[in-house]
Design a protein around this motif. Sequence first.
Motif, PDB file in Angstrom:
ATOM      1  N   ALA A   1       0.833  -1.210   0.000  1.00 14.05           N
ATOM      2  CA  ALA A   1       0.000   0.000   0.000  1.00 14.05           C
ATOM      3  C   ALA A   1       0.864   1.255   0.000  1.00 14.05           C
ATOM      4  O   ALA A   1       0.538   2.240  -0.680  1.00 14.05           O
ATOM      5  CB  ALA A   1      -0.928  -0.016   1.210  1.00 14.05           C
ATOM      6  N   ARG A   2       1.952   1.223   0.728  1.00 18.15           N
ATOM      7  CA  ARG A   2       2.827   2.398   0.798  1.00 18.15           C
ATOM      8  C   ARG A   2       3.604   2.618  -0.491  1.00 18.15           C
ATOM      9  O   ARG A   2       3.936   3.749  -0.831  1.00 18.15           O
ATOM     10  CB  ARG A   2       3.805   2.250   1.957  1.00 18.15           C
ATOM     11  CG  ARG A   2       3.143   2.449   3.303  1.00 18.15           C
ATOM     12  CD  ARG A   2       4.117   2.317   4.428  1.00 18.15           C
ATOM     13  NE  ARG A   2       3.458   2.637   5.684  1.00 18.15           N
ATOM     14  CZ  ARG A   2       3.907   2.278   6.869  1.00 18.15           C
ATOM     15  NH1 ARG A   2       5.027   1.587   6.978  1.00 18.15           N
ATOM     16  NH2 ARG A   2       3.259   2.597   7.955  1.00 18.15           N
ATOM     17  N   GLU A   3       3.896   1.549  -1.207  1.00 19.58           N
ATOM     18  CA  GLU A   3       4.714   1.654  -2.417  1.00 19.58           C
ATOM     19  C   GLU A   3       3.903   1.763  -3.696  1.00 19.58           C
ATOM     20  O   GLU A   3       4.466   1.932  -4.765  1.00 19.58           O
ATOM     21  CB  GLU A   3       5.637   0.432  -2.517  1.00 19.58           C
ATOM     22  CG  GLU A   3       6.667   0.362  -1.409  1.00 19.58           C
ATOM     23  CD  GLU A   3       7.487  -0.924  -1.449  1.00 19.58           C
ATOM     24  OE1 GLU A   3       7.218  -1.794  -2.295  1.00 19.58           O
ATOM     25  OE2 GLU A   3       8.389  -1.054  -0.614  1.00 19.58           O
TER      26      GLU A   3
ATOM     27  N   ALA B   1      -0.386   1.135 -10.862  1.00 17.88           N
ATOM     28  CA  ALA B   1      -0.508  -0.235 -10.378  1.00 17.88           C
ATOM     29  C   ALA B   1      -1.557  -0.394  -9.283  1.00 17.88           C
ATOM     30  O   ALA B   1      -1.690  -1.451  -8.714  1.00 17.88           O
ATOM     31  CB  ALA B   1       0.847  -0.704  -9.850  1.00 17.88           C
ATOM     32  N   SER B   2      -2.320   0.634  -9.002  1.00 15.88           N
ATOM     33  CA  SER B   2      -3.186   0.598  -7.835  1.00 15.88           C
ATOM     34  C   SER B   2      -4.265  -0.478  -7.890  1.00 15.88           C
ATOM     35  O   SER B   2      -4.593  -1.062  -6.864  1.00 15.88           O
ATOM     36  CB  SER B   2      -3.814   1.959  -7.582  1.00 15.88           C
ATOM     37  OG  SER B   2      -4.651   2.313  -8.650  1.00 15.88           O
TER      38      SER B   2
ATOM     39  N   LEU C   1      -4.220  -7.394  -4.468  1.00 17.73           N
ATOM     40  CA  LEU C   1      -3.218  -8.101  -3.672  1.00 17.73           C
ATOM     41  C   LEU C   1      -3.344  -7.754  -2.197  1.00 17.73           C
ATOM     42  O   LEU C   1      -3.295  -8.632  -1.328  1.00 17.73           O
ATOM     43  CB  LEU C   1      -1.811  -7.784  -4.182  1.00 17.73           C
ATOM     44  CG  LEU C   1      -0.653  -8.487  -3.468  1.00 17.73           C
ATOM     45  CD1 LEU C   1      -0.830 -10.003  -3.463  1.00 17.73           C
ATOM     46  CD2 LEU C   1       0.665  -8.109  -4.127  1.00 17.73           C
ATOM     47  N   ILE C   2      -3.548  -6.492  -1.897  1.00 22.09           N
ATOM     48  CA  ILE C   2      -3.695  -6.064  -0.512  1.00 22.09           C
ATOM     49  C   ILE C   2      -4.927  -6.707   0.121  1.00 22.09           C
ATOM     50  O   ILE C   2      -4.867  -7.215   1.240  1.00 22.09           O
ATOM     51  CB  ILE C   2      -3.761  -4.518  -0.412  1.00 22.09           C
ATOM     52  CG1 ILE C   2      -2.392  -3.934  -0.736  1.00 22.09           C
ATOM     53  CG2 ILE C   2      -4.245  -4.074   0.967  1.00 22.09           C
ATOM     54  CD1 ILE C   2      -2.421  -2.438  -0.999  1.00 22.09           C
ATOM     55  N   GLU C   3      -6.035  -6.700  -0.581  1.00 20.64           N
ATOM     56  CA  GLU C   3      -7.260  -7.314  -0.044  1.00 20.64           C
ATOM     57  C   GLU C   3      -7.075  -8.814   0.181  1.00 20.64           C
ATOM     58  O   GLU C   3      -7.550  -9.360   1.174  1.00 20.64           O
ATOM     59  CB  GLU C   3      -8.446  -7.060  -0.984  1.00 20.64           C
ATOM     60  CG  GLU C   3      -8.943  -5.636  -0.959  1.00 20.64           C
ATOM     61  CD  GLU C   3      -9.395  -5.197   0.430  1.00 20.64           C
ATOM     62  OE1 GLU C   3     -10.089  -5.956   1.128  1.00 20.64           O
ATOM     63  OE2 GLU C   3      -9.025  -4.070   0.824  1.00 20.64           O
TER      64      GLU C   3
END
Length: 120
Positions: A70-72, A77-78, A84-86
């Motif tokens: 999330a930070r990068e 690419a969001s 991927l984060i979810e």
Amino acid sequence: MPSADREAVMEAELEAMARGETVDQAAKALGCASGTVRQWFARDEAWRVRYREARILQGQAMAEEAVRIARETTSYASAADRLLIETLKWAASKANPAEYGERQTVEHQGSQQLQVKIVE
């Protein structure tokens, strides 16, 4: 597989899980079938306890990876990063529900008294 080799594989599996890898990823890297590795853990109480502890560490590693991504992330690419984060958040909640699960538990310490008064 000889017992010493099996134990080495299981140790390596636990270390990989603590780094956030899945059982499948670690087993494949070690040249073993993930189902076999899971059976080994299920058959022995001491290894089962260590497996549960590794799952907690695995959940922490996955949550930390989600924060890093999330930070990068960039606007380009969001969408992929969001998926991927979810997925990592979901996996962390399953691996370590006490820390990352959605259900909250409240513990009460001390005594409680209940008085019932019947009126006719």
